[in-house]
Design an enzyme around this catalytic site. Sequence first.
Site, PDB file in Angstrom:
ATOM      1  N   GLY A   1       0.842  -1.188   0.000  1.00 22.10           N
ATOM      2  CA  GLY A   1       0.000   0.000   0.000  1.00 22.10           C
ATOM      3  C   GLY A   1       0.872   1.230   0.000  1.00 22.10           C
ATOM      4  O   GLY A   1       1.963   1.235  -0.582  1.00 22.10           O
ATOM      5  N   CYS A   2       0.430   2.291   0.644  1.00 25.72           N
ATOM      6  CA  CYS A   2       1.211   3.530   0.698  1.00 25.72           C
ATOM      7  C   CYS A   2       2.593   3.256   1.267  1.00 25.72           C
ATOM      8  O   CYS A   2       2.736   2.669   2.334  1.00 25.72           O
ATOM      9  CB  CYS A   2       0.474   4.567   1.551  1.00 25.72           C
ATOM     10  SG  CYS A   2       1.400   6.101   1.767  1.00 25.72           S
ATOM     11  N   PHE A   3       3.629   3.702   0.572  1.00 26.98           N
ATOM     12  CA  PHE A   3       4.983   3.331   0.997  1.00 26.98           C
ATOM     13  C   PHE A   3       5.464   4.069   2.240  1.00 26.98           C
ATOM     14  O   PHE A   3       6.444   3.668   2.854  1.00 26.98           O
ATOM     15  CB  PHE A   3       6.012   3.475  -0.127  1.00 26.98           C
ATOM     16  CG  PHE A   3       5.946   4.720  -0.979  1.00 26.98           C
ATOM     17  CD1 PHE A   3       5.483   5.928  -0.493  1.00 26.98           C
ATOM     18  CD2 PHE A   3       6.389   4.682  -2.296  1.00 26.98           C
ATOM     19  CE1 PHE A   3       5.446   7.055  -1.289  1.00 26.98           C
ATOM     20  CE2 PHE A   3       6.362   5.812  -3.106  1.00 26.98           C
ATOM     21  CZ  PHE A   3       5.888   6.995  -2.597  1.00 26.98           C
ATOM     22  N   TRP A   4       4.767   5.126   2.665  1.00 29.58           N
ATOM     23  CA  TRP A   4       5.207   5.846   3.870  1.00 29.58           C
ATOM     24  C   TRP A   4       5.144   4.950   5.096  1.00 29.58           C
ATOM     25  O   TRP A   4       6.107   4.810   5.841  1.00 29.58           O
ATOM     26  CB  TRP A   4       4.341   7.085   4.108  1.00 29.58           C
ATOM     27  CG  TRP A   4       4.387   8.108   3.017  1.00 29.58           C
ATOM     28  CD1 TRP A   4       5.377   8.299   2.114  1.00 29.58           C
ATOM     29  CD2 TRP A   4       3.378   9.071   2.727  1.00 29.58           C
ATOM     30  NE1 TRP A   4       5.052   9.324   1.269  1.00 29.58           N
ATOM     31  CE2 TRP A   4       3.835   9.822   1.617  1.00 29.58           C
ATOM     32  CE3 TRP A   4       2.142   9.379   3.293  1.00 29.58           C
ATOM     33  CZ2 TRP A   4       3.087  10.864   1.074  1.00 29.58           C
ATOM     34  CZ3 TRP A   4       1.391  10.412   2.751  1.00 29.58           C
ATOM     35  CH2 TRP A   4       1.870  11.153   1.655  1.00 29.58           C
TER      36      TRP A   4
ATOM     37  N   GLU B   1       3.368   1.365  -5.500  1.00 26.28           N
ATOM     38  CA  GLU B   1       4.228   2.010  -4.508  1.00 26.28           C
ATOM     39  C   GLU B   1       4.901   0.893  -3.709  1.00 26.28           C
ATOM     40  O   GLU B   1       4.220   0.021  -3.159  1.00 26.28           O
ATOM     41  CB  GLU B   1       3.407   2.905  -3.582  1.00 26.28           C
ATOM     42  CG  GLU B   1       2.885   4.148  -4.257  1.00 26.28           C
ATOM     43  CD  GLU B   1       2.354   5.174  -3.258  1.00 26.28           C
ATOM     44  OE1 GLU B   1       2.616   5.014  -2.047  1.00 26.28           O
ATOM     45  OE2 GLU B   1       1.693   6.126  -3.700  1.00 26.28           O
TER      46      GLU B   1
END
Length: 420
Positions: free
Chosen positions: A32-35, A86
């Site tokens: 999912g979101c790489f952060w 991502e």
Amino acid sequence: MVSIGRILLGGMLIAMPMHALADVESIVLGMGCFWGAEKRMSEIPGVIDVESGYAGGDVETVSYREVLDLEAARRRGKTDLRNHAEVIRVRFDPDRVSLETVLKKFWENHDPTQGDRQGNDRGSNYRSAIYTSDDAQQAVAIATREAYQQALSAAGHGQITTEIAPLRHYNRAEDDHQDYLKKNPNGYCGLGGTGVAFPGGMTKTVPPPLTADRLNFARQLIVFEAEDCPFCKRFRAEVLDHWTSDLPIATTLNPRPPTDWTLEKSLFATPTVVLFEQGREVSRYTGYQGDKDRFWKWLGFRILTPKQQRIAFEEGTEPAFTGSHLDEKRPGVFVDPITGAPLFRSDAKFNSGTGWPSFFNPVEGAITLHEDNSHGMRRMEVRSASSGIHLGHRFDDGPPPSGKRYCINGNVLSFVPDAE
């Protein structure tokens, strides 16, 4: 003479002995979101560096904006090009941590059954993926997937949708996406995936879901938390530790609802506060950054009547002699209808003849005062210190000992009689 090589770690070119470089392995993962993925995986002992990037698409080189634009074109049916996901490139020391352990944490720290999304992030760029560098990594990835699928199936989850394929077209993400949550500490914490442990155990076991028979089926608040989440700790310190509302509240580290209760959609951040009625989610409050008034306003709009909401949030006034508690004389305390915090004792109440409950003193620290020049008048507005809602006004024509009259809307008061 020692041969020196260089490796890009966290955006910096670091000099390392060549023999040390030879011992560093890497694998590329999409969660999912790489952060959040970057933060989660960087916490594994033995992981040397985690880098955000894009991989697995048809276009050889891309930027963040180009990934978003391509996804939008895919949704409109303007292209059938495969988009990049991502991803994070995880570099690790195999003498300190095995690839299997890295992948165990990968499976546990996101939901691999959601297809082209992760939580509220939707699109093929948020797909779950493992991109490998050789056949050996491919074999470990498939073996761990099969093992985790058994655990997920036993817990009632669906099929894993994670793409497992050789790495292609990897692009390092822009500098502002590297170490994002370190540079932007107000970002949300991840939830730790499905709450299902990889077979063989995990370092931090996730407790089972809450037991429904210990909760209030009619109306119940549940706070979904995560370990090592600073926003959860802040919410606990600023709200939960002072909870006096008669609305029951419970906390859990498991992202699943109580047995036979239902969430409207997957959770994607912590803390998330969900209001359940009759075992079904009716509303949620996601994230907390010290905004207590915003949280209480959210809750107030769910539990107050429209008449109460107009007074509490729009500074309305009930017609004289129509509100609640005008004739209440029993020993007790008048409290905030949302937080349950004490506002006025009944022994400070007097009959002012105005048609509104009137008091000559509040409970210490219970209210705040604010200048109000509306309607061509100069008045002092009274608000609840705990929730920030409007209560009424203060005037200087009260009885001794204070000489003040706190003229309060009865409809935004709850009364709790003293125990006999």
